[in-house]
Design a protein around this motif. Structure first.
Motif, mmCIF file in Angstrom:
data_model
loop_
_atom_site.group_PDB
_atom_site.id
_atom_site.type_symbol
_atom_site.label_atom_id
_atom_site.label_comp_id
_atom_site.label_asym_id
_atom_site.label_seq_id
_atom_site.Cartn_x
_atom_site.Cartn_y
_atom_site.Cartn_z
ATOM 1 N N PHE B 62 0.837 -1.205 0.000
ATOM 2 C CA PHE B 62 0.000 0.000 0.000
ATOM 3 C C PHE B 62 0.870 1.252 0.000
ATOM 4 N N ILE B 63 1.840 1.280 0.932
ATOM 5 C CA ILE B 63 2.708 2.459 1.050
ATOM 6 C C ILE B 63 3.479 2.680 -0.248
ATOM 7 N N LEU B 64 4.037 1.596 -0.787
ATOM 8 C CA LEU B 64 4.840 1.706 -2.005
ATOM 9 C C LEU B 64 4.004 2.229 -3.167
ATOM 10 N N LEU B 65 2.815 1.650 -3.312
ATOM 11 C CA LEU B 65 1.941 2.012 -4.430
ATOM 12 C C LEU B 65 1.515 3.474 -4.327
ATOM 13 N N VAL B 66 1.105 3.862 -3.122
ATOM 14 C CA VAL B 66 0.632 5.241 -2.935
ATOM 15 C C VAL B 66 1.792 6.216 -3.120
ATOM 16 N N ALA B 67 2.975 5.845 -2.589
ATOM 17 C CA ALA B 67 4.137 6.727 -2.733
ATOM 18 C C ALA B 67 4.491 6.890 -4.206
ATOM 19 N N PHE B 68 4.485 5.778 -4.920
ATOM 20 C CA PHE B 68 4.802 5.837 -6.353
ATOM 21 C C PHE B 68 3.774 6.695 -7.088
ATOM 22 N N LYS B 108 -14.887 2.773 -18.357
ATOM 23 C CA LYS B 108 -15.768 2.554 -17.203
ATOM 24 C C LYS B 108 -15.131 1.585 -16.207
ATOM 25 N N PHE B 109 -14.479 0.544 -16.747
ATOM 26 C CA PHE B 109 -13.913 -0.489 -15.861
ATOM 27 C C PHE B 109 -12.478 -0.192 -15.453
ATOM 28 N N PHE B 110 -11.908 0.860 -16.047
ATOM 29 C CA PHE B 110 -10.444 1.005 -15.948
ATOM 30 C C PHE B 110 -9.948 1.077 -14.515
ATOM 31 N N SER B 111 -10.623 1.868 -13.664
ATOM 32 C CA SER B 111 -10.144 2.040 -12.288
ATOM 33 C C SER B 111 -10.022 0.696 -11.588
ATOM 34 N N ILE B 112 -11.077 -0.116 -11.688
ATOM 35 C CA ILE B 112 -11.096 -1.401 -10.969
ATOM 36 C C ILE B 112 -10.072 -2.361 -11.554
ATOM 37 N N THR B 113 -10.085 -2.530 -12.866
ATOM 38 C CA THR B 113 -9.207 -3.541 -13.463
ATOM 39 C C THR B 113 -7.741 -3.149 -13.294
ATOM 40 N N ALA B 114 -7.437 -1.859 -13.492
ATOM 41 C CA ALA B 114 -6.039 -1.434 -13.374
ATOM 42 C C ALA B 114 -5.570 -1.571 -11.937
ATOM 43 N N THR B 115 -6.435 -1.221 -10.974
ATOM 44 C CA THR B 115 -6.044 -1.346 -9.570
ATOM 45 C C THR B 115 -5.824 -2.812 -9.216
ATOM 46 N N ILE B 116 -6.703 -3.673 -9.706
ATOM 47 C CA ILE B 116 -6.522 -5.108 -9.449
ATOM 48 C C ILE B 116 -5.178 -5.553 -9.992
ATOM 49 N N PHE B 117 -4.873 -5.144 -11.219
ATOM 50 C CA PHE B 117 -3.612 -5.577 -11.827
ATOM 51 C C PHE B 117 -2.419 -5.101 -11.008
ATOM 52 N N LEU B 118 -2.392 -3.812 -10.691
ATOM 53 C CA LEU B 118 -1.230 -3.260 -9.988
ATOM 54 C C LEU B 118 -1.085 -3.871 -8.596
ATOM 55 N N LEU B 119 -2.215 -4.005 -7.891
ATOM 56 C CA LEU B 119 -2.176 -4.524 -6.526
ATOM 57 C C LEU B 119 -1.734 -5.984 -6.511
ATOM 58 N N VAL B 120 -2.306 -6.786 -7.404
ATOM 59 C CA VAL B 120 -1.947 -8.206 -7.429
ATOM 60 C C VAL B 120 -0.494 -8.374 -7.853
#
Lengths: 168, 347
Positions: B62-68, B108-120
């Motif tokens: 979380f910290i890394l992603l938010v910082a980036f 429309k789906f970009f926020s969810i799908t991109a966040t899933i990709f980056l987080l996973v």
């Protein structure tokens, strides 16, 4: 489920974590980056259109310029040709004039010569007549009638005909 | 990579530090035997919330992603440079990917799908950091019997008394506390003196996706949002996908029954999407961890090819999770033509 480690508090933590990250990324990344990409795309399109326009303008100007250059060249050519023609004409004119002059001078000279020759011939005739009269006076010792004797010599000379009529 | 001397100096320095520690301070770290547990072990409790290695790693992610995210978009410029460039490249690649799958609906789906990709992706890669899963503490389980003595959690009953050995431990094939402790307790049990206390190695960091709660949470969100988008696009008509009694009520018994049956199958498959999403990610990453552990104990150099494989699997799993979510969302938002059987394309 217990063995797998499914746990409501951990599950809730993960759900909250995901939703939090989703909103943070949406706020910090997706919106600004998508906006930026759209702005950049638009800007590039505008730039490309502008570049095309400038290129077309430049091409037009180039064509215009070339056309003008061609015109100027043609004009210069015609000017040079006409100048040459004029010069040639002038040359011809001067040449003709000079020839004419020369001819005139020649003719004048010939006329003068002719006149002088005639003059000389007539003078010579005069003297011949005089001398003949004088000679004849001596021979006959009498004073011949001047007028009559002169007429005689004249007649003789006319009969001799030097090709030039006296008094002519 | 070979041309970069800085990288080689860094690698050699890292090895030198390891050798120095091993030679001069042999007792700062103790090697222990590995233990494989599906459920994550609790490191400590924060209030009443049990903190596990996977939760701890998730906080780091979380910290890394938010910082980036913060540093890469702090000063957005029309001509990108540095971190902004990296972030924009990632986002552009993701846009291309999701556009090819979800078509014009991608935004429309970009926020969810991109966040899933980056987080996973980050979660998976955090489990591959050297030390994650192999550096940790020893914990004596059997929580009903523990009490705290001098700041240490101890196990105690009438005959046995053992405290958590303090210090940092590293997984390795060496005689260790856990081994001897296990031998001791087994002997006690054989004598009928004590019940078996559970002593386990607890790593500090573990891939969050190897904790089933994380894939489960993502799967729940993915499937839930698919229904939300489907309803947004088609309204109440969306639910005829699962409950289609239209033809049955019109009196067309044969086709009506087929419709109802198809609806039931759709409903079951939708529910099982949660299960398949969860176990696909969890299974792959957890199995990867176990394989790396086993290979490490078999032979020294053996984990290397498997490490490469896991590196690939980590990416593929993130990719698959995001792409499947996008695909399901597209199917849910697509209009059902005629009788509504087009929705079956995803079977």
């Amino acid at each position: 489920m217990e063995k797998l480690g499914v746990n409501v508090s951990w599950l809730l933590a993960q759900l909250i974590n995901f939703i939090l990250i989703l909103f943070i990324l949406r706020l910090l990344v997706y919106k600004p980056v998508l906006n930026m990409l759209a702005t950049r795309k638009q800007k590039i399109q505008e730039s490309l259109a502008y570049a095309e326009k400038v290129q077309a303008d430049a091409a037009n100007q180039q064509k215009d310029f070339e056309r003008k250059l061609d015109d100027a060249r043609r004009e210069a050519q015609t000017a040079a040709a006409s100048a040459q023609q004029a010069a040639e004409k002038e040359r011809q004119r001067i040449l003709a004039e000079a020839q004419e002059e020369a001819q005139k001078i020649k003719e004048a000279a010939r006329g003068e010569l002719d006149y002088e020759r005639k003059q000389m011939v007539s003078e010579l005739r005069q003297q011949v007549v005089d001398l003949s009269v004088l000679g004849a006076q001596r021979v006959i010792g009498a004073n011949l009638d001047d007028k009559k004797s002169r007429q005689l010599v004249e007649n003789f000379l006319n009969e001799m005909d030097f090709g030039v009529k006296a008094g002519a | 990579m070979l041309k970069n001397p800085k990288l080689w100096i860094a690698i050699i320095a890292l090895f030198a530090v390891g050798v120095v520690i091993k030679l001069f301070f042999p007792f700062t770290t103790q090697a222990v035997r590995a233990s494989v547990a599906v459920a994550p072990e609790v490191i400590f409790e924060l209030g009443s919330f049990p903190v596990t290695p996977t939760i701890l790693t998730m906080v780091l992610v979380f910290i890394l992603l938010v910082a980036f995210a913060f540093f890469s978009t702090r000063k957005m410029e029309l001509v990108p440079s540095g971190m902004q460039n990296v972030m924009e490249t990632i986002i552009e690649q993701l846009i291309g990917l999701f556009e090819s799958i979800a078509g014009p609906m991608w935004a429309k789906f970009f926020s969810i799908t991109a966040t899933i990709f980056l987080l996973v992706l980050l979660s998976n890669y955090f489990g591959l950091i050297p030390g994650a899963g192999s550096i940790g503490f020893i914990k004596v389980g059997a929580e009903t019997h523990t009490d705290v003595q001098n700041g240490q959690v101890c196990f105690q009953n009438e005959t046995t008394h053992a405290c958590d050995p303090s210090g940092i431990f590293v997984l390795g094939d060496a005689p260790s506390f856990v081994e001897t402790y296990d031998l001791y307790t087994k002997a006690q049990i054989a004598k009928g003196i004590a019940e078996e206390p559970h002593a386990a190695f607890v790593p500090i960091l573990r891939a969050p996706s190897s904790d089933i709660n994380m894939p489960l949470a993502l799967a729940l969100i993915s499937v839930f949002m698919t229904q939300v988008y489907g309803m947004q696009k088609q309204g109440l008509k969306y639910w005829t996908r699962f409950f289609s009694f239209g033809r049955l009520l019109k009196g067309d018994i044969a086709f009506g029954l087929i419709d109802v049956f198809v609806g039931i199958v759709e409903l079951i498959s939708e529910i099982f999407k949660i299960v398949s999403f969860t176990f696909r990610l969890f299974g792959n990453i957890f199995a990867g961890e176990v394989i790396l552990l086993i290979m490490a104990f078999l032979f020294a150099i053996l984990p290397l090819p498997f490490y490469g494989l896991e590196f690939f699997v980590a990416f593929i799993q993130a990719f698959v999770f995001a792409v499947l979510t996008a695909a399901f969302m597209r199917i849910a938002t697509a209009e059902h033509g005629g009788g509504g059987h087009e929705g079956e394309a995803h079977h």
